[in-house]
Write a protein that holds these residues in place. Structure first.
Motif, PDB file in Angstrom:
ATOM      1  N   ARG A   1       0.725  -3.168 -11.757  1.00 52.30           N
ATOM      2  CA  ARG A   1       1.471  -4.391 -12.062  1.00 52.30           C
ATOM      3  C   ARG A   1       2.960  -4.092 -12.200  1.00 52.30           C
ATOM      4  NH1 ARG A   1      -2.892  -5.353 -15.721  1.00 52.30           N
ATOM      5  NH2 ARG A   1      -1.529  -4.791 -17.469  1.00 52.30           N
ATOM      6  N   GLU A   2       3.267  -2.970 -12.832  1.00 47.44           N
ATOM      7  CA  GLU A   2       4.672  -2.587 -12.994  1.00 47.44           C
ATOM      8  C   GLU A   2       5.292  -2.205 -11.654  1.00 47.44           C
ATOM      9  OE1 GLU A   2       7.343   0.840 -15.256  1.00 47.44           O
ATOM     10  OE2 GLU A   2       5.299   0.427 -15.923  1.00 47.44           O
ATOM     11  N   CYS A   3       4.540  -1.480 -10.847  1.00 41.15           N
ATOM     12  CA  CYS A   3       5.033  -1.017  -9.549  1.00 41.15           C
ATOM     13  C   CYS A   3       5.296  -2.179  -8.594  1.00 41.15           C
ATOM     14  CB  CYS A   3       4.018  -0.050  -8.946  1.00 41.15           C
ATOM     15  SG  CYS A   3       4.281   0.358  -7.209  1.00 41.15           S
ATOM     16  N   LEU A   4       4.339  -3.110  -8.520  1.00 41.53           N
ATOM     17  CA  LEU A   4       4.407  -4.187  -7.527  1.00 41.53           C
ATOM     18  C   LEU A   4       5.100  -5.443  -8.044  1.00 41.53           C
ATOM     19  CD1 LEU A   4       0.768  -3.900  -6.108  1.00 41.53           C
ATOM     20  CD2 LEU A   4       2.852  -2.845  -5.199  1.00 41.53           C
TER      21      LEU A   4
ATOM     22  N   SER B   1      -3.012  -7.212  -8.017  1.00 42.92           N
ATOM     23  CA  SER B   1      -3.127  -5.759  -8.176  1.00 42.92           C
ATOM     24  C   SER B   1      -4.570  -5.302  -8.012  1.00 42.92           C
ATOM     25  CB  SER B   1      -2.590  -5.340  -9.548  1.00 42.92           C
ATOM     26  OG  SER B   1      -1.223  -5.686  -9.677  1.00 42.92           O
ATOM     27  N   THR B   2      -5.512  -6.083  -8.546  1.00 48.34           N
ATOM     28  CA  THR B   2      -6.936  -5.760  -8.388  1.00 48.34           C
ATOM     29  C   THR B   2      -7.331  -5.779  -6.915  1.00 48.34           C
ATOM     30  OG1 THR B   2      -7.456  -6.703 -10.558  1.00 48.34           O
ATOM     31  CG2 THR B   2      -9.280  -6.452  -9.008  1.00 48.34           C
ATOM     32  N   LYS B   3      -6.833  -6.776  -6.200  1.00 39.24           N
ATOM     33  CA  LYS B   3      -7.117  -6.887  -4.767  1.00 39.24           C
ATOM     34  C   LYS B   3      -6.585  -5.674  -4.009  1.00 39.24           C
ATOM     35  CE  LYS B   3      -6.134  -9.868  -0.777  1.00 39.24           C
ATOM     36  NZ  LYS B   3      -5.449 -11.116  -0.336  1.00 39.24           N
ATOM     37  N   MET B   4      -5.380  -5.210  -4.378  1.00 38.10           N
ATOM     38  CA  MET B   4      -4.793  -4.060  -3.702  1.00 38.10           C
ATOM     39  C   MET B   4      -5.581  -2.785  -3.990  1.00 38.10           C
ATOM     40  SD  MET B   4      -2.489  -5.231  -1.822  1.00 38.10           S
ATOM     41  CE  MET B   4      -2.135  -3.583  -1.233  1.00 38.10           C
TER      42      MET B   4
ATOM     43  N   GLU C   1       0.830  -1.206   0.000  1.00 33.84           N
ATOM     44  CA  GLU C   1       0.000   0.000   0.000  1.00 33.84           C
ATOM     45  C   GLU C   1       0.866   1.257   0.000  1.00 33.84           C
ATOM     46  OE1 GLU C   1      -3.896  -1.691   2.420  1.00 33.84           O
ATOM     47  OE2 GLU C   1      -2.070  -1.152   3.510  1.00 33.84           O
ATOM     48  N   ARG C   2       1.921   1.256   0.807  1.00 33.06           N
ATOM     49  CA  ARG C   2       2.809   2.418   0.827  1.00 33.06           C
ATOM     50  C   ARG C   2       3.513   2.595  -0.513  1.00 33.06           C
ATOM     51  NH1 ARG C   2       3.905   0.391   6.066  1.00 33.06           N
ATOM     52  NH2 ARG C   2       5.871  -0.535   5.369  1.00 33.06           N
ATOM     53  N   GLU C   3       3.894   1.475  -1.135  1.00 31.58           N
ATOM     54  CA  GLU C   3       4.589   1.567  -2.418  1.00 31.58           C
ATOM     55  C   GLU C   3       3.665   2.098  -3.510  1.00 31.58           C
ATOM     56  OE1 GLU C   3       7.769   1.772  -4.750  1.00 31.58           O
ATOM     57  OE2 GLU C   3       7.744   1.308  -2.606  1.00 31.58           O
ATOM     58  N   ILE C   4       2.394   1.732  -3.466  1.00 25.70           N
ATOM     59  CA  ILE C   4       1.429   2.257  -4.437  1.00 25.70           C
ATOM     60  C   ILE C   4       1.282   3.768  -4.273  1.00 25.70           C
ATOM     61  CG2 ILE C   4      -1.021   2.280  -5.074  1.00 25.70           C
ATOM     62  CD1 ILE C   4      -1.027  -0.759  -4.403  1.00 25.70           C
ATOM     63  N   ILE C   5       1.220   4.235  -3.033  1.00 26.05           N
ATOM     64  CA  ILE C   5       1.126   5.678  -2.792  1.00 26.05           C
ATOM     65  C   ILE C   5       2.361   6.382  -3.340  1.00 26.05           C
ATOM     66  CG2 ILE C   5       1.084   7.472  -1.013  1.00 26.05           C
ATOM     67  CD1 ILE C   5      -0.597   5.585   0.702  1.00 26.05           C
ATOM     68  N   ARG C   6       3.535   5.833  -3.061  1.00 22.93           N
ATOM     69  CA  ARG C   6       4.774   6.431  -3.569  1.00 22.93           C
ATOM     70  C   ARG C   6       4.770   6.494  -5.098  1.00 22.93           C
ATOM     71  NH1 ARG C   6       7.374   2.652   0.302  1.00 22.93           N
ATOM     72  NH2 ARG C   6       7.939   3.824   2.161  1.00 22.93           N
ATOM     73  N   TYR C   7       4.356   5.392  -5.710  1.00 24.21           N
ATOM     74  CA  TYR C   7       4.383   5.325  -7.176  1.00 24.21           C
ATOM     75  C   TYR C   7       3.385   6.306  -7.781  1.00 24.21           C
ATOM     76  CZ  TYR C   7       5.256   3.025 -11.662  1.00 24.21           C
ATOM     77  OH  TYR C   7       5.638   2.752 -12.952  1.00 24.21           O
TER      78      TYR C   7
ATOM     79  N   TRP D   1       4.809   9.714  -7.630  1.00 23.72           N
ATOM     80  CA  TRP D   1       5.849   9.861  -8.648  1.00 23.72           C
ATOM     81  C   TRP D   1       5.247  10.049 -10.038  1.00 23.72           C
ATOM     82  CZ3 TRP D   1       7.811   5.828 -12.188  1.00 23.72           C
ATOM     83  CH2 TRP D   1       8.908   6.273 -12.927  1.00 23.72           C
ATOM     84  N   LEU D   2       4.192   9.264 -10.363  1.00 25.11           N
ATOM     85  CA  LEU D   2       3.549   9.388 -11.672  1.00 25.11           C
ATOM     86  C   LEU D   2       2.927  10.768 -11.860  1.00 25.11           C
ATOM     87  CD1 LEU D   2       1.737   5.928 -11.989  1.00 25.11           C
ATOM     88  CD2 LEU D   2       3.705   6.709 -13.321  1.00 25.11           C
ATOM     89  N   ASN D   3       2.366  11.287 -10.770  1.00 21.32           N
ATOM     90  CA  ASN D   3       1.730  12.610 -10.804  1.00 21.32           C
ATOM     91  C   ASN D   3       0.592  12.667 -11.824  1.00 21.32           C
ATOM     92  OD1 ASN D   3       1.558  15.179  -9.660  1.00 21.32           O
ATOM     93  ND2 ASN D   3       2.719  16.110 -11.322  1.00 21.32           N
ATOM     94  N   ARG D   4      -0.165  11.580 -11.900  1.00 18.79           N
ATOM     95  CA  ARG D   4      -1.349  11.471 -12.763  1.00 18.79           C
ATOM     96  C   ARG D   4      -2.201  10.326 -12.231  1.00 18.79           C
ATOM     97  NH1 ARG D   4      -0.666   6.730 -15.242  1.00 18.79           N
ATOM     98  NH2 ARG D   4       1.323   6.132 -16.198  1.00 18.79           N
ATOM     99  N   PRO D   5      -3.430  10.143 -12.745  1.00 13.72           N
ATOM    100  CA  PRO D   5      -4.224   8.984 -12.313  1.00 13.72           C
ATOM    101  C   PRO D   5      -3.479   7.677 -12.557  1.00 13.72           C
ATOM    102  CG  PRO D   5      -5.613  10.544 -13.468  1.00 13.72           C
ATOM    103  CD  PRO D   5      -4.205  11.049 -13.624  1.00 13.72           C
ATOM    104  N   ILE D   6      -3.623   6.743 -11.627  1.00 15.33           N
ATOM    105  CA  ILE D   6      -2.906   5.471 -11.712  1.00 15.33           C
ATOM    106  C   ILE D   6      -3.814   4.405 -12.314  1.00 15.33           C
ATOM    107  CG2 ILE D   6      -3.523   4.701  -9.366  1.00 15.33           C
ATOM    108  CD1 ILE D   6      -0.571   3.677  -9.158  1.00 15.33           C
TER     109      ILE D   6
END
Length: 226
Positions: free
Chosen positions: A179-182, A189-192, A159-165, A168-173
């Motif tokens: 999938r690339e991040c995790l 990824s759907t579950k997260m 969850e923290r890594e998704i927030i960081r990513y 960083w993207l600075n746009r809708p995720i």
């Protein structure tokens, strides 16, 4: 994204006016002369990472080791980061030898005051803002000392890594981003995503649709990183 930027612009304008009201002398003059570089540093680079200007002092006045007054574009007092926006012409092309020497003395003095010097060039901020935000994010992660905080402990590693990513993207995720991040499967990824939506950390960009393809961070999500 346009909404976030407009919020950042307003917060920056409010911060600048507040600090102008409390300033005097040379610091007041420098605050009144804030350039596009300083605005870009705070609005385009700093705000997407921190989502707050709390603890920021603009045109921080310091006394160098030789006793001369000097100024730092912006200081994050909580983390002791001295943030600078540096244009090529004023900081390299047209700099005189005495000014060059003074700049080195100023940086050494920042070190003596335990201020970490964090400079960004104008061209970097203008042409590679994502790289600048990523660098700043990594610095906050390295020096944040956040692992023991209550907010930090409320989320798991993914969850923290998704927030960081997402910061960083600075746009809708999107799902492909997760999938690339995790480095995990589509099902994981759907579950997260579902878990983070349930926690109100992510919000669908279009809440009226039954199927969602893009998500934005909640405005308070970044507090779980620090």
């Amino acid at each position: 994204m346009s909404m976030s930027i407009s919020v950042a612009e307003k917060e920056y304008a409010d911060l600048l006016q507040e600090q102008i009201r409390g300033a005097s002398g040379m610091r007041l003059e420098k605050l009144r002369e804030q350039s596009e570089g300083e605005r870009m540093l705070l609005v385009d680079i700093f705000w997407p990472v921190r989502r707050s200007f709390k603890g920021i002092t603009l045109e921080k006045e310091i006394t160098t080791l030789s006793g001369v007054k000097a100024y730092v574009d912006a200081v994050d007092e909580s983390f002791r980061f001295g943030l600078e926006a540096e244009g090529y012409v004023s900081h390299a092309e047209n700099i005189t030898r005495p000014r060059f020497d003074f700049e080195k003395q100023r940086v050494r003095s920042m070190g003596a005051l335990q201020l970490r010097f964090v400079p960004f060039s104008y061209d970097e901020m203008n042409k590679k803002p994502d790289m600048c935000r990523r660098a700043l994010y990594e610095l906050y992660g390295r020096y944040g000392g956040n692992a023991g905080s209550d907010n930090y402990q409320k989320l798991n590693l993914y969850e923290r890594e998704i927030i960081r990513y997402a910061i960083w993207l600075n746009r809708p995720i999107r799902m492909a981003d997760l999938r690339e991040c995790l480095g995990k499967s589509n099902d994981f990824s759907t579950k997260m995503i579902k878990r983070m939506v349930d926690k109100r950390l992510l919000h669908p960009t279009n809440a009226d649709r039954q199927r969602h393809h893009e998500y934005v961070l909640d405005k308070d999500a970044s507090k779980y990183l620090w």
